[in-house]
Design a protein around this motif. Structure first.
Motif, PDB file in Angstrom:
ATOM      1  N   UNK A  19     -24.213 -15.603 -31.730  1.00  0.00           N
ATOM      2  CA  UNK A  19     -23.964 -16.133 -33.051  1.00  0.00           C
ATOM      3  C   UNK A  19     -23.027 -15.209 -33.829  1.00  0.00           C
ATOM      4  N   UNK A  20     -23.280 -13.914 -33.743  1.00  0.00           N
ATOM      5  CA  UNK A  20     -22.408 -12.968 -34.451  1.00  0.00           C
ATOM      6  C   UNK A  20     -20.980 -13.056 -33.931  1.00  0.00           C
ATOM      7  N   UNK A  21     -20.822 -13.271 -32.621  1.00  0.00           N
ATOM      8  CA  UNK A  21     -19.480 -13.401 -32.042  1.00  0.00           C
ATOM      9  C   UNK A  21     -18.785 -14.656 -32.567  1.00  0.00           C
ATOM     10  N   UNK A  22     -19.539 -15.752 -32.707  1.00  0.00           N
ATOM     11  CA  UNK A  22     -18.965 -16.993 -33.254  1.00  0.00           C
ATOM     12  C   UNK A  22     -18.498 -16.785 -34.693  1.00  0.00           C
ATOM     13  N   UNK A  23     -19.308 -16.095 -35.470  1.00  0.00           N
ATOM     14  CA  UNK A  23     -18.950 -15.819 -36.865  1.00  0.00           C
ATOM     15  C   UNK A  23     -17.683 -14.974 -36.926  1.00  0.00           C
ATOM     16  N   UNK A  24     -17.623 -13.946 -36.098  1.00  0.00           N
ATOM     17  CA  UNK A  24     -16.443 -13.080 -36.075  1.00  0.00           C
ATOM     18  C   UNK A  24     -15.202 -13.849 -35.651  1.00  0.00           C
ATOM     19  N   UNK A  25     -15.340 -14.747 -34.668  1.00  0.00           N
ATOM     20  CA  UNK A  25     -14.211 -15.568 -34.233  1.00  0.00           C
ATOM     21  C   UNK A  25     -13.722 -16.477 -35.351  1.00  0.00           C
ATOM     22  N   UNK A  26     -14.653 -17.113 -36.060  1.00  0.00           N
ATOM     23  CA  UNK A  26     -14.287 -17.992 -37.176  1.00  0.00           C
ATOM     24  C   UNK A  26     -13.590 -17.204 -38.282  1.00  0.00           C
ATOM     25  N   UNK A  27     -14.111 -16.037 -38.596  1.00  0.00           N
ATOM     26  CA  UNK A  27     -13.509 -15.219 -39.650  1.00  0.00           C
ATOM     27  C   UNK A  27     -12.114 -14.749 -39.255  1.00  0.00           C
ATOM     28  N   UNK A  28     -11.930 -14.399 -38.002  1.00  0.00           N
ATOM     29  CA  UNK A  28     -10.614 -13.959 -37.538  1.00  0.00           C
ATOM     30  C   UNK A  28      -9.612 -15.112 -37.601  1.00  0.00           C
ATOM     31  N   UNK A  29     -10.042 -16.305 -37.201  1.00  0.00           N
ATOM     32  CA  UNK A  29      -9.154 -17.466 -37.253  1.00  0.00           C
ATOM     33  C   UNK A  29      -8.779 -17.802 -38.689  1.00  0.00           C
ATOM     34  N   UNK A  30      -9.743 -17.725 -39.609  1.00  0.00           N
ATOM     35  CA  UNK A  30      -9.453 -18.026 -41.014  1.00  0.00           C
ATOM     36  C   UNK A  30      -8.564 -16.956 -41.630  1.00  0.00           C
ATOM     37  N   UNK A  31      -8.728 -15.704 -41.210  1.00  0.00           N
ATOM     38  CA  UNK A  31      -7.894 -14.625 -41.743  1.00  0.00           C
ATOM     39  C   UNK A  31      -6.431 -14.835 -41.386  1.00  0.00           C
ATOM     40  N   UNK A  32      -6.182 -15.478 -40.249  1.00  0.00           N
ATOM     41  CA  UNK A  32      -4.808 -15.769 -39.851  1.00  0.00           C
ATOM     42  C   UNK A  32      -4.199 -16.890 -40.700  1.00  0.00           C
ATOM     43  N   UNK A  33      -5.026 -17.813 -41.183  1.00  0.00           N
ATOM     44  CA  UNK A  33      -4.528 -18.963 -41.935  1.00  0.00           C
ATOM     45  C   UNK A  33      -4.451 -18.725 -43.435  1.00  0.00           C
ATOM     46  N   UNK A  34      -5.336 -17.911 -43.970  1.00  0.00           N
ATOM     47  CA  UNK A  34      -5.412 -17.733 -45.420  1.00  0.00           C
ATOM     48  C   UNK A  34      -4.990 -16.324 -45.812  1.00  0.00           C
ATOM     49  N   UNK A  35      -4.386 -16.227 -46.980  1.00  0.00           N
ATOM     50  CA  UNK A  35      -3.997 -14.908 -47.480  1.00  0.00           C
ATOM     51  C   UNK A  35      -5.198 -14.232 -48.132  1.00  0.00           C
ATOM     52  N   UNK A  36      -5.192 -12.926 -48.148  1.00  0.00           N
ATOM     53  CA  UNK A  36      -6.252 -12.171 -48.794  1.00  0.00           C
ATOM     54  C   UNK A  36      -6.050 -12.255 -50.304  1.00  0.00           C
ATOM     55  N   UNK A  37      -7.076 -12.670 -51.017  1.00  0.00           N
ATOM     56  CA  UNK A  37      -6.950 -12.857 -52.452  1.00  0.00           C
ATOM     57  C   UNK A  37      -8.298 -12.617 -53.117  1.00  0.00           C
ATOM     58  N   UNK A  38      -8.294 -11.955 -54.269  1.00  0.00           N
ATOM     59  CA  UNK A  38      -9.537 -11.762 -55.015  1.00  0.00           C
ATOM     60  C   UNK A  38      -9.986 -13.065 -55.663  1.00  0.00           C
ATOM     61  N   UNK A  39      -9.033 -13.937 -55.956  1.00  0.00           N
ATOM     62  CA  UNK A  39      -9.364 -15.177 -56.653  1.00  0.00           C
ATOM     63  C   UNK A  39      -9.995 -16.201 -55.709  1.00  0.00           C
ATOM     64  N   UNK A  40      -9.466 -16.344 -54.519  1.00  0.00           N
ATOM     65  CA  UNK A  40      -9.960 -17.336 -53.562  1.00  0.00           C
ATOM     66  C   UNK A  40     -10.664 -16.609 -52.425  1.00  0.00           C
ATOM     67  N   UNK A  41     -11.923 -16.322 -52.611  1.00  0.00           N
ATOM     68  CA  UNK A  41     -12.644 -15.521 -51.632  1.00  0.00           C
ATOM     69  C   UNK A  41     -13.356 -16.354 -50.578  1.00  0.00           C
ATOM     70  N   UNK A  42     -13.652 -17.613 -50.873  1.00  0.00           N
ATOM     71  CA  UNK A  42     -14.364 -18.445 -49.910  1.00  0.00           C
ATOM     72  C   UNK A  42     -13.461 -19.614 -49.535  1.00  0.00           C
ATOM     73  N   UNK A  43     -12.998 -19.606 -48.303  1.00  0.00           N
ATOM     74  CA  UNK A  43     -12.157 -20.683 -47.816  1.00  0.00           C
ATOM     75  C   UNK A  43     -12.616 -21.044 -46.422  1.00  0.00           C
TER      76      UNK A  43
END
Length: 64
Positions: free
Chosen positions: A1-25
């Motif tokens: 489960x932790x590996x799935x979460x890490x994979x999802x977070x890595x994929x989203x990090x590639x698509x979304x920019x780091x921003x303090x305003x939009x933290x949940x995408x």
């Protein structure tokens, strides 16, 4: 489960920019699809372990 979460977070990090305003995408359609898939799999696992789903009350049968 932790590996799935890490994979999802890595994929989203590639698509979304780091921003303090939009933290949940999240890709909502993909999320709903994955959630439905896991709910079905969880129901199967529960039945295999002898658990039965609760009986849902009909809305008309509940006191007002």
């Amino acid at each position: 489960m932790q590996a799935d979460i890490a994979d999802d977070q890595a994929a989203m990090a590639e698509r979304y920019v780091s921003s303090k305003r939009h933290t949940i995408q999240v890709d909502f359609d993909d999320y709903l699809h994955d959630l439905a898939k896991e709910r079905r799999a969880g129901a199967i696992r529960a039945r295999q372990q002898g658990f039965q789903p609760p009986v849902l009350a009909h809305p008309a049968a509940t006191p007002a």
